[in-house]
Design an enzyme around this catalytic site. Structure first.
Site, PDB file in Angstrom:
ATOM      1  N   GLU A  61       0.823  -1.212   0.000  1.00 24.93           N
ATOM      2  CA  GLU A  61       0.000   0.000   0.000  1.00 24.93           C
ATOM      3  C   GLU A  61       0.856   1.261   0.000  1.00 24.93           C
ATOM      4  O   GLU A  61       2.062   1.211   0.257  1.00 24.93           O
ATOM      5  CB  GLU A  61      -0.920   0.000   1.221  1.00 24.93           C
ATOM      6  N   GLU A  72      -1.461 -10.019  -6.619  1.00 27.38           N
ATOM      7  CA  GLU A  72      -1.458 -10.671  -7.928  1.00 27.38           C
ATOM      8  C   GLU A  72      -0.598  -9.902  -8.922  1.00 27.38           C
ATOM      9  O   GLU A  72       0.205 -10.483  -9.660  1.00 27.38           O
ATOM     10  CB  GLU A  72      -2.890 -10.782  -8.487  1.00 27.38           C
ATOM     11  N   CYS A 104      -9.310  -8.559  -7.235  1.00 30.98           N
ATOM     12  CA  CYS A 104     -10.113  -7.372  -7.552  1.00 30.98           C
ATOM     13  C   CYS A 104     -10.243  -7.244  -9.074  1.00 30.98           C
ATOM     14  O   CYS A 104      -9.587  -7.970  -9.834  1.00 30.98           O
ATOM     15  CB  CYS A 104      -9.462  -6.117  -6.966  1.00 30.98           C
ATOM     16  N   CYS A 107      -6.937  -6.591 -10.946  1.00 30.67           N
ATOM     17  CA  CYS A 107      -6.096  -7.793 -11.022  1.00 30.67           C
ATOM     18  C   CYS A 107      -6.669  -8.818 -11.997  1.00 30.67           C
ATOM     19  O   CYS A 107      -5.925  -9.509 -12.680  1.00 30.67           O
ATOM     20  CB  CYS A 107      -5.902  -8.403  -9.643  1.00 30.67           C
TER      21      CYS A 107
END
Length: 150
Positions: A61, A72, A104, A107
């Site tokens: 992050e 990923e 997500c 990804c």
């Protein structure tokens, strides 16, 4: 991308073959290195190339949020940066008590970019040992995803 090749199902970790178990356990190990000071939601991923090499990644992050990287995409970028562009399977692990955490949308698109053909994606909880594993595929996660074919 060829049409739907894999059927979605849930299996117990103990029912999976050793190569799939290894991939999931590698993703669990990668998750331990996640840098998640904002969400406190570590995720790990592992991809196996067509020649059998495994690349792992964790989410990273950033205070600006947008420049963060999912597990990923980290694993894929590691593989691409070392010359590997064809994958045969992927595992993604996170921990939510009552649900599994699939990739997500970004990804999913990133995975399909490097999917010459459909390949399995295994989604598990980061537990020791994992219990339920969603067995799905790149195509099932993003049917009719955007592709630029040559």
């Amino acid at each position: 991308m060829n049409n739907k090749k894999f059927i979605d199902c849930t299996k117990q970790f103990s029912e999976l073959d050793s190569a799939v178990c290894e991939l999931i356990l590698t993703a669990i190990s990668a998750r331990k290195f996640a840098y998640v000071p904002y969400s406190n939601f570590p995720v790990g991923a592992a991809l196996r190339t067509k020649c059998g090499k495994v690349f792992s990644g964790c989410n990273v992050e950033n205070a600006a949020f947008t420049p963060g990287a999912c597990a990923e995409r980290t694993a894929i970028c590691k593989a691409i940066s070392e010359g590997y562009k064809e994958f045969e399977s992927c595992a993604v692990v996170a921990y939510q008590k009552d649900t599994l955490t699939p990739p997500c949308g970004v990804c999913r698109q990133f995975l399909i970019e490097f999917a010459v053909e459909d390949f399995p994606v295994y989604v598990a909880r980061a537990e020791d040992p994992p219990s339920d594993v969603l067995c799905t595929s790149v195509y099932n996660l993003l049917p009719n995803g955007f592709r630029c074919y040559k």
